[in-house]
Design a protein around this motif. Structure first.
Motif, mmCIF file in Angstrom:
data_model
loop_
_atom_site.group_PDB
_atom_site.id
_atom_site.type_symbol
_atom_site.label_atom_id
_atom_site.label_comp_id
_atom_site.label_asym_id
_atom_site.label_seq_id
_atom_site.Cartn_x
_atom_site.Cartn_y
_atom_site.Cartn_z
ATOM 1 N N ALA A 107 1.078 -1.113 -0.293
ATOM 2 C CA ALA A 107 0.221 -0.485 0.031
ATOM 3 C C ALA A 107 0.776 1.307 -0.034
ATOM 4 C CB ALA A 107 -0.811 0.323 1.031
ATOM 5 N N VAL A 108 0.622 2.480 -0.063
ATOM 6 C CA VAL A 108 0.723 3.429 -0.760
ATOM 7 C C VAL A 108 -0.293 4.792 0.353
ATOM 8 C CG1 VAL A 108 0.873 4.732 -2.460
ATOM 9 C CG2 VAL A 108 2.193 5.500 -1.852
ATOM 10 N N THR A 109 0.481 5.564 0.967
ATOM 11 C CA THR A 109 -0.142 6.722 1.785
ATOM 12 C C THR A 109 0.617 7.833 1.431
ATOM 13 O OG1 THR A 109 -1.980 7.482 3.483
ATOM 14 C CG2 THR A 109 0.662 5.901 4.287
ATOM 15 N N SER A 110 0.166 9.287 2.049
ATOM 16 C CA SER A 110 0.851 10.218 2.422
ATOM 17 C C SER A 110 0.363 11.326 3.222
ATOM 18 C CB SER A 110 0.150 11.322 0.938
ATOM 19 O OG SER A 110 -1.473 11.594 0.588
ATOM 20 N N THR A 111 1.535 11.591 4.213
ATOM 21 C CA THR A 111 1.054 12.817 4.953
ATOM 22 C C THR A 111 1.496 14.231 4.182
ATOM 23 O OG1 THR A 111 1.692 13.963 6.783
ATOM 24 C CG2 THR A 111 3.362 12.179 6.076
ATOM 25 N N SER A 112 0.984 15.391 4.656
ATOM 26 C CA SER A 112 1.647 16.395 4.018
ATOM 27 C C SER A 112 1.683 18.126 5.461
ATOM 28 C CB SER A 112 0.533 17.142 2.970
ATOM 29 O OG SER A 112 -0.733 17.888 3.263
ATOM 30 N N MET A 113 2.089 18.371 5.133
ATOM 31 C CA MET A 113 2.179 20.169 6.143
ATOM 32 C C MET A 113 0.316 20.073 5.294
ATOM 33 S SD MET A 113 3.091 23.016 2.944
ATOM 34 C CE MET A 113 4.064 22.651 2.140
ATOM 35 N N ARG A 114 0.064 21.100 7.130
ATOM 36 C CA ARG A 114 -1.452 21.226 6.938
ATOM 37 C C ARG A 114 -1.348 22.454 6.204
ATOM 38 N NH1 ARG A 114 -2.273 20.681 13.449
ATOM 39 N NH2 ARG A 114 -0.382 22.372 12.776
ATOM 40 N N GLU A 115 -3.311 23.381 5.555
ATOM 41 C CA GLU A 115 -3.402 23.798 4.990
ATOM 42 C C GLU A 115 -2.781 24.976 3.532
ATOM 43 O OE1 GLU A 115 -1.220 25.086 7.784
ATOM 44 O OE2 GLU A 115 -2.608 24.351 9.183
ATOM 45 N N GLY A 116 -2.168 23.751 3.184
ATOM 46 C CA GLY A 116 -1.976 24.195 1.467
ATOM 47 C C GLY A 116 -2.713 23.915 1.251
ATOM 48 N N PHE A 117 -3.236 24.199 -0.034
ATOM 49 C CA PHE A 117 -4.188 23.319 -0.777
ATOM 50 C C PHE A 117 -4.343 23.610 -2.362
ATOM 51 C CE2 PHE A 117 -6.605 27.375 -0.004
ATOM 52 C CZ PHE A 117 -6.992 27.510 -1.144
ATOM 53 N N VAL A 118 -4.873 21.903 -3.116
ATOM 54 C CA VAL A 118 -4.515 22.524 -4.691
ATOM 55 C C VAL A 118 -6.153 22.504 -5.504
ATOM 56 C CG1 VAL A 118 -3.617 21.012 -6.779
ATOM 57 C CG2 VAL A 118 -2.718 21.105 -4.602
ATOM 58 N N VAL A 119 -6.094 23.378 -6.080
ATOM 59 C CA VAL A 119 -7.631 23.787 -6.971
ATOM 60 C C VAL A 119 -6.962 22.709 -8.552
ATOM 61 C CG1 VAL A 119 -8.938 25.169 -7.852
ATOM 62 C CG2 VAL A 119 -8.357 25.492 -6.066
ATOM 63 N N TYR A 120 -8.918 22.487 -9.095
ATOM 64 C CA TYR A 120 -8.112 21.257 -10.063
ATOM 65 C C TYR A 120 -9.498 22.185 -11.172
ATOM 66 C CZ TYR A 120 -5.892 18.263 -6.491
ATOM 67 O OH TYR A 120 -5.710 17.699 -5.706
ATOM 68 N N GLY A 156 -2.144 -0.687 -10.107
ATOM 69 C CA GLY A 156 -3.117 -1.686 -8.559
ATOM 70 C C GLY A 156 -2.725 -1.788 -7.571
ATOM 71 N N THR A 157 -1.244 -1.167 -6.918
ATOM 72 C CA THR A 157 -0.792 -1.175 -4.990
ATOM 73 C C THR A 157 -2.315 -0.666 -4.143
ATOM 74 O OG1 THR A 157 1.202 -1.572 -5.777
ATOM 75 C CG2 THR A 157 0.393 -0.136 -3.497
ATOM 76 N N PRO A 158 -3.149 -0.311 -3.717
ATOM 77 C CA PRO A 158 -3.543 0.435 -2.670
ATOM 78 C C PRO A 158 -3.735 1.377 -2.512
ATOM 79 C CG PRO A 158 -3.680 -2.100 -2.144
ATOM 80 C CD PRO A 158 -3.486 -1.873 -2.984
ATOM 81 N N VAL A 159 -4.281 2.557 -2.666
ATOM 82 C CA VAL A 159 -4.030 4.240 -2.468
ATOM 83 C C VAL A 159 -4.556 4.221 -1.115
ATOM 84 C CG1 VAL A 159 -3.956 6.331 -2.884
ATOM 85 C CG2 VAL A 159 -2.837 4.340 -4.397
ATOM 86 N N ILE A 160 -4.117 4.501 0.143
ATOM 87 C CA ILE A 160 -4.977 4.816 1.519
ATOM 88 C C ILE A 160 -4.678 6.036 2.078
ATOM 89 C CG2 ILE A 160 -4.894 3.391 3.609
ATOM 90 C CD1 ILE A 160 -3.859 0.765 2.461
ATOM 91 N N THR A 161 -6.105 6.361 2.341
ATOM 92 C CA THR A 161 -6.190 7.926 3.520
ATOM 93 C C THR A 161 -4.851 8.116 4.405
ATOM 94 O OG1 THR A 161 -7.604 7.178 4.489
ATOM 95 C CG2 THR A 161 -8.040 8.726 2.383
ATOM 96 N N GLY A 162 -4.104 8.638 4.650
ATOM 97 C CA GLY A 162 -2.785 9.158 5.102
ATOM 98 C C GLY A 162 -3.439 10.178 6.397
ATOM 99 N N GLY A 163 -3.065 11.340 6.237
ATOM 100 C CA GLY A 163 -3.602 12.430 7.099
ATOM 101 C C GLY A 163 -2.713 13.868 7.345
ATOM 102 N N ALA A 164 -2.871 14.924 8.342
ATOM 103 C CA ALA A 164 -2.192 16.083 8.435
ATOM 104 C C ALA A 164 -0.847 15.759 9.368
ATOM 105 C CB ALA A 164 -2.931 16.635 9.182
ATOM 106 N N ASP A 165 0.142 16.233 9.003
ATOM 107 C CA ASP A 165 1.783 15.599 9.683
ATOM 108 C C ASP A 165 1.277 16.281 10.984
ATOM 109 O OD1 ASP A 165 1.159 18.121 9.591
ATOM 110 O OD2 ASP A 165 3.542 18.862 8.835
ATOM 111 N N THR A 166 1.338 17.068 11.962
ATOM 112 C CA THR A 166 1.573 17.241 12.894
ATOM 113 C C THR A 166 0.081 15.785 14.122
ATOM 114 O OG1 THR A 166 1.379 19.043 13.452
ATOM 115 C CG2 THR A 166 0.352 18.116 15.078
ATOM 116 N N GLN A 167 -1.194 15.742 12.916
ATOM 117 C CA GLN A 167 -1.754 14.596 14.011
ATOM 118 C C GLN A 167 -1.032 13.709 13.950
ATOM 119 O OE1 GLN A 167 -2.644 17.385 12.385
ATOM 120 N NE2 GLN A 167 -5.342 17.427 12.228
ATOM 121 N N LEU A 168 -0.622 13.418 12.544
ATOM 122 C CA LEU A 168 0.454 11.553 11.853
ATOM 123 C C LEU A 168 1.460 11.204 13.150
ATOM 124 C CD1 LEU A 168 -0.048 11.252 8.624
ATOM 125 C CD2 LEU A 168 -0.862 9.588 10.416
#
Length: 536
Positions: A86-99, A240-252
């Motif tokens: 599986a693969v997941t992610s975390t990041s700095m908070r507040e920053g965001f992307v518009v598509y 096909g590798t599962p992608v899983i929700t991680g979360g915010a850097d501080t909370q993680l």
């Protein structure tokens, strides 16, 4: 492939100053790491910084490939794509992307973007500041509300094309799987959430006209899709590798440090220092100084105070002073050398004080220009490099103490133990300074990369290696050591801390008067002019 005892999961960390990809085994042991720094682009608007998603994705893919290739010392070969469960992610908070409608990123910012000053003031003038705080737990300083309004007012060509929005960590998931999704910890950092419901606030969304942009929300550790053919070709991961929700850097980071139960408290050290407490209800600061966000653990919330630029300050001393004068000193040796010098200096750094971060006050969140006070040309040995670096270390602890005192006020009881995680927790001297300044017992978990370990635990829950995050923490996180405050140093810091607060207030006052620049001013921060207007 059903045997999870040898499962490997991959985490991507879109951090404030760099991207990292790390590989982990089921026991929470790091197998491989790859890291690249990135920088933000000036937007051409005051306070504005852009995040380059095209270059950012290139760096993410290179880090993923690097993590698979740079396996741990006891492995005889690189991690094969089919080993990654599986693969997941975390990041700095507040920053965001518009598509746009096709899923292409058309606008992106990091957390420290501060262009939306006018829009934040408009929200406050409309009486929405306090109402939004009651719903979302945060003021307009870093909120997406003002930034989205900025797009609508200043970039209508972007606004007209906007079809989706995600936080930065969710952008990684979208690039991997094509899915638009968020989790409560990252999503709530937008200040667009209804904390009590752990999802987007219909009231805020309707008021801002953004309901069509918001992705679905699922808890951390949820499978949301699989690695696409295109992402597999770019990253070296298996399609096909599962992608899983991680979360915010501080909370993680709290999760990776075992800080998951109500009335547990922690300090997460890094570029920013977060001093946080965990609650089993969405507890708010009645005076709106601190911020409340969702924890990654279901039915848990986190209330925190945020200190700015501590990690960048230590880097400045290392690279701007030590290594500039001694180019032969390697990066990895710099902090060790500085810590040796700082250890020879007594509490209080022989009268040297460092200032970069104000104690948090969401309604008027500003920081003075970084300054050093107390240098003496008559006592060079006493106020030299060792004293400067110790003063920087003490400033991080002073800031944490200010936030600890606010947390004690909000929780209604004293704090006897604090867990300390993040890069600074690797320094025995810094751990002792934190214990002495806070006047509390400090627990150091047996983790080196708490945030990314927290993300890995989410991935392991997602593939079924653990039943839930609580079980994953119990299996992987233990206490490495416990540090008690030293009586003499604690007494010294009880006298020194009020001096630092008073001097810091003077630095901020000088910036408010225009005698020096602010290092950073949050959108919607109330300054002297607004305070005077409110008084009349």
């Amino acid at each position: 492939m059903n045997d999870l005892s040898r499962a490997v999961v991959l985490t991507v960390d879109a951090g404030s100053g760099s991207c990292r990809a790390l590989a982990w085994d089921v026991g929470g042991r790091m197998l491989g790491l790859s890291q690249q720094e990135w920088a933000y682009e000036p937007s051409g608007h005051p306070g504005g910084l852009n995040f380059n998603t095209e270059d950012g994705w290139r760096i993410v893919t290179e880090c993923i490939r690097g993590a698979l290739e740079q396996a741990g010392p006891d492995r005889t070969q690189s991690i094969r794509p089919e080993e990654v469960r599986a693969v997941t992610s975390t990041s700095m908070r507040e920053g965001f992307v518009v598509y746009d409608e096709g899923g292409e990123a058309i606008w992106a910012i990091p957390n420290v973007d501060a262009r939306a000053q006018k829009e934040a003031q408009e929200l406050l003038a409309e009486g929405l500041g306090e109402r939004f705080y009651q719903l979302s737990g945060d003021w307009t300083s870093l909120a997406a509300s003002a930034r989205l309004r900025w797009i609508k007012h200043n970039a209508p060509e972007i606004w007209d094309r906007a079809h989706h929005m995600t936080m930065l960590g969710d952008w990684v998931l979208q690039k991997l799987s094509g899915e638009f999704v968020s989790d409560p910890s990252l999503g709530s950092s937008s200040a667009l959430f209804d904390l009590s419901q752990r999802t987007w606030s219909p009231e805020i969304a309707e008021r801002l006209g953004i309901s069509h942009l918001l992705p679905r929300v699922v808890e951390s550790g949820t499978v949301v899709g699989t690695v696409s053919k295109q992402a597999a070709a770019a990253t070296g991961l298996l399609e096909g590798t599962p992608v899983i929700t991680g979360g915010a850097d501080t909370q993680l980071g709290l999760l990776g440090g075992g800080i998951v139960d109500a009335n547990q408290f922690g300090v997460v050290g890094g570029t920013f220092w977060l001093t946080a407490g965990v609650a089993d209800t969405p507890l708010l600061d009645p005076e709106m100084r601190l911020r409340t966000l969702c924890h990654v653990v279901p039915e848990r919330w986190m209330i925190e105070g945020c200190g700015f630029a501590h990690g960048l300050s230590t880097r400045w001393v290392r690279d701007g002073l030590l290594r500039t004068a001694n180019p032969g000193i390697e990066l990895d040796d710099g902090y060790e050398r500085l810590s040796e010098l700082a250890a020879q200096v007594p509490p209080g750094s022989n009268g040297v004080h460092y200032f970069a971060s104000n104690v948090m006050n969401s309604k008027s969140w500003k920081h003075p220009t970084p300054s050093i006070v107390g240098l003496s040309p008559f006592t060079i040995a006493e106020t030299g490099l060792g004293a400067v670096f110790r003063a920087v270390m003490e400033e991080g602890a002073y800031n944490a103490r200010g936030h600890k005192e606010l947390l004690e006020e909000v929780f209604g009881h004293g704090i006897e133990e604090v867990s300390f995680v993040g890069g600074p927790s690797r320094s025995p001297l810094w751990c002792q300074i934190v214990a002495d300044v806070l006047g509390t017992r400090v627990r150091i978990p047996n983790v080196l990369e708490a945030t990314c370990l927290g993300a890995a635990l989410c991935a392991l829950v997602g593939v079924g290696a653990y039943a839930d995050l609580g079980e994953a923490v119990k299996a992987t996180v233990q206490t490495a050591r416990v540090i008690e405050p030293e009586a003499g140093a604690r007494a010294a810091y009880d006298e020194l801390y009020p001096r630092w607060r008073a001097l810091n207030d003077h630095m901020l006052e000088a910036a408010d008067k225009g005698l020096a620049p602010h290092m950073w001013t949050g959108a919607g921060a109330v300054g002297p002019q607004q305070e005077a207007a409110a008084a009349t």
